[in-house]
Write an enzyme that holds these catalytic residues in place. Structure first.
Site, PDB file in Angstrom:
ATOM      1  N   ALA A 188      25.904 -68.065  57.968  1.00  0.00           N
ATOM      2  CA  ALA A 188      27.011 -67.511  58.771  1.00  0.00           C
ATOM      3  C   ALA A 188      28.087 -68.556  59.039  1.00  0.00           C
ATOM      4  CB  ALA A 188      26.482 -66.965  60.090  1.00  0.00           C
ATOM      5  N   MET A 245      26.354 -73.988  67.967  1.00  0.00           N
ATOM      6  CA  MET A 245      26.070 -73.183  66.787  1.00  0.00           C
ATOM      7  C   MET A 245      25.487 -74.040  65.661  1.00  0.00           C
ATOM      8  SD  MET A 245      26.240 -69.909  66.296  1.00  0.00           S
ATOM      9  CE  MET A 245      27.618 -69.240  67.209  1.00  0.00           C
ATOM     10  N   HIS A 301      19.590 -72.899  70.807  1.00  0.00           N
ATOM     11  CA  HIS A 301      20.968 -72.582  71.185  1.00  0.00           C
ATOM     12  C   HIS A 301      20.991 -72.037  72.625  1.00  0.00           C
ATOM     13  CE1 HIS A 301      25.064 -71.152  69.552  1.00  0.00           C
ATOM     14  NE2 HIS A 301      25.100 -70.985  70.859  1.00  0.00           N
ATOM     15  N   LYS A 315      18.117 -70.435  67.120  1.00  0.00           N
ATOM     16  CA  LYS A 315      18.727 -69.621  68.167  1.00  0.00           C
ATOM     17  C   LYS A 315      18.097 -69.828  69.549  1.00  0.00           C
ATOM     18  CE  LYS A 315      21.533 -68.304  65.113  1.00  0.00           C
ATOM     19  NZ  LYS A 315      22.676 -69.212  64.933  1.00  0.00           N
ATOM     20  N   ARG A 353      17.754 -77.623  62.820  1.00  0.00           N
ATOM     21  CA  ARG A 353      18.845 -78.592  62.925  1.00  0.00           C
ATOM     22  C   ARG A 353      18.929 -79.171  64.344  1.00  0.00           C
ATOM     23  NH1 ARG A 353      22.662 -74.024  60.614  1.00  0.00           N
ATOM     24  NH2 ARG A 353      22.165 -74.169  58.394  1.00  0.00           N
ATOM     25  N   ASP A 368      24.867 -73.555  54.316  1.00  0.00           N
ATOM     26  CA  ASP A 368      24.575 -72.757  55.495  1.00  0.00           C
ATOM     27  C   ASP A 368      24.920 -71.296  55.170  1.00  0.00           C
ATOM     28  OD1 ASP A 368      24.099 -72.142  58.273  1.00  0.00           O
ATOM     29  OD2 ASP A 368      26.264 -72.036  58.512  1.00  0.00           O
ATOM     30  N   ASP A 395      29.424 -75.311  58.179  1.00  0.00           N
ATOM     31  CA  ASP A 395      30.617 -75.081  59.009  1.00  0.00           C
ATOM     32  C   ASP A 395      30.454 -75.495  60.457  1.00  0.00           C
ATOM     33  OD1 ASP A 395      30.360 -72.096  60.738  1.00  0.00           O
ATOM     34  OD2 ASP A 395      28.776 -72.714  59.357  1.00  0.00           O
ATOM     35  N   ALA A 408      29.839 -70.461  73.741  1.00  0.00           N
ATOM     36  CA  ALA A 408      28.832 -69.863  72.864  1.00  0.00           C
ATOM     37  C   ALA A 408      28.820 -70.510  71.489  1.00  0.00           C
ATOM     38  CB  ALA A 408      29.087 -68.361  72.735  1.00  0.00           C
TER      39      ALA A 408
END
Length: 265
Positions: free
Chosen positions: A12, A47, A54, A51, A158, A10, A184, A43
Site C-alpha cells: 500500500a 505507517m 501502529h 498494524k 518493520r 512494499d 513509501d 495516523a
C-alpha cells in the site's frame, strides 16, 4: 560482478493503493469510536509498522495519550491496544478490496525488471489474513510479485529486517548487496537499512505525501514541488540511499547502482 538481482517492494502506497488510504481511515475511525480524535497526519506517521504496533505507536503519541488520560482518567493498557486493533481490523476488512488497484507504471516497470532477470519480492505491514484479501485482488488487476512475506511467523515486523531476509531465502538471493528495498514510508527505509540492502524511497503515491492522484494534479507546480521536497528530505534523513519521484525511474536507478557497485566493490 555484484548487481541488483532482487527488488523487494512494499504494497500500500508503493505498488497499490495510491496514497495509502485503506489503513488511514480505519485507524482514525477505530479511535473515534472511543471518543479520541486522531488526525490523518498522526495516523500516517507510524505507517509501515505491523498494524498492532501502529496502534501502540498512536497510543504513545503525546496528543493521543493525553486525550485518552483526560477522557478516561487513566493510562492506556495493552487491553486498550488490542481493543482498538480488533476494531481497526473490522473496519479495514470491510473496505480492503477497494484499495488494491496498482499505482500507475508499476506493472510496466516490473515487466522491465523481470526482463532483466530481476526477482520481485515484497514485504508489508499487513497481516497474513489481510494479504489473503489483498494478493488475489491485486493479482486480478495485474500486479503479482514473485513472493510476499508478512511478519506473522517472524520475530518482528518493520523496521526490523526479518521480512527482507525471508524474501532472500524464499527467492534464493545469496547477497544483500544484490537486494534493493523499495517503499513509501520511513519504516520501509529503515527496514532496508537494518537489512543492509540498498534502500530506496518513492514519493508520488506514497503515505508520506498522503495525497490522492486528483489532489496531486490539483496542486500548483510550486506547492507540489515543496511537498515532494519535504518527503524527500524525511526519507534521506531516515537513511535512504536514493529517493525517486515514481517507479518508472527505478530501472535507470538500478543501472546506476550496478555501475556504482562495479566501481566500488
Amino acid at each position: 560482478m555484484k548487481k541488483i538481482e532482487c527488488v523487494i517492494m512494499d504494497w500500500a502506497g508503493t505498488t497499490i493503493d495510491y496514497g495509502c488510504f485503506a489503513p488511514v481511515s480505519a485507524f482514525i475511525e477505530s479511535f473515534r469510536m472511543i471518543g479520541i480524535n486522531v488526525t490523518a497526519a498522526e495516523a500516517r506517521k507510524p505507517m509501515g509498522l505491523t498494524k498492532i504496533d501502529h496502534i501502540r505507536a498512536l497510543f504513545e503519541m503525546e496528543s493521543i495519550n493525553s486525550a485518552f488520560r483526560q477522557k478516561y482518567g487513566r493510562n492506556y493498557t495493552e487491553k486498550d491496544v488490542e481493543s482498538r486493533y480488533a476494531e481497526f481490523q473490522r473496519l479495514l476488512f470491510a473496505t480492503l478490496k477497494e484499495y488494491t488497484g496498482p499505482i500507475s507504471n508499476v506493472i510496466e516497470t516490473i515487466d522491465i525488471l523481470r526482463q532483466r532477470g530481476i526477482k520481485i519480492g515484497s514485504t508489508t505491514g499487513y497481516t497474513k489474513k489481510m494479504m489473503e484479501v489483498v494478493v488475489p485482488e491485486a493479482s486480478s488487476k495485474g500486479y503479482k510479485p514473485d513472493n510476499y512475506v508478512t511478519s506473522d511467523d517472524l520475530p518482528a515486523g518493520r523496521p526490523y529486517p526479518y521480512m527482507i531476509y525471508k524474501n532472500m531465502c524464499d527467492l534464493g538471493v545469496p547477497s544483500r548487496f544484490s537486494v534493493l528495498k523499495y517503499g513509501d514510508t520511513i519504516s520501509d527505509i529503515k527496514e532496508g537499512i537494518n537489512a543492509g540492502v540498498w534502500s530506496v524511497g518513492v514519493i508520488l503515491g506514497s503515505n508520506e505525501l498522503g495525497l490522492t492522484e486528483e489532489e496531486v494534479k490539483a496542486l500548483s507546480p510550486e506547492e507540489l514541488k515543496q511537498r515532494m521536497d519535504d518527503v524527500r528530505k524525511r526519507m534521506y534523513a531516515a537513511g535512504a540511499h536514493y529517493v525517486v519521484n515514481s517507479i518508472d525511474e527505478l530501472p535507470d536507478l538500478i543501472e546506476c547502482i550496478n555501475a556504482r557497485m562495479e566501481n566500488e566493490f
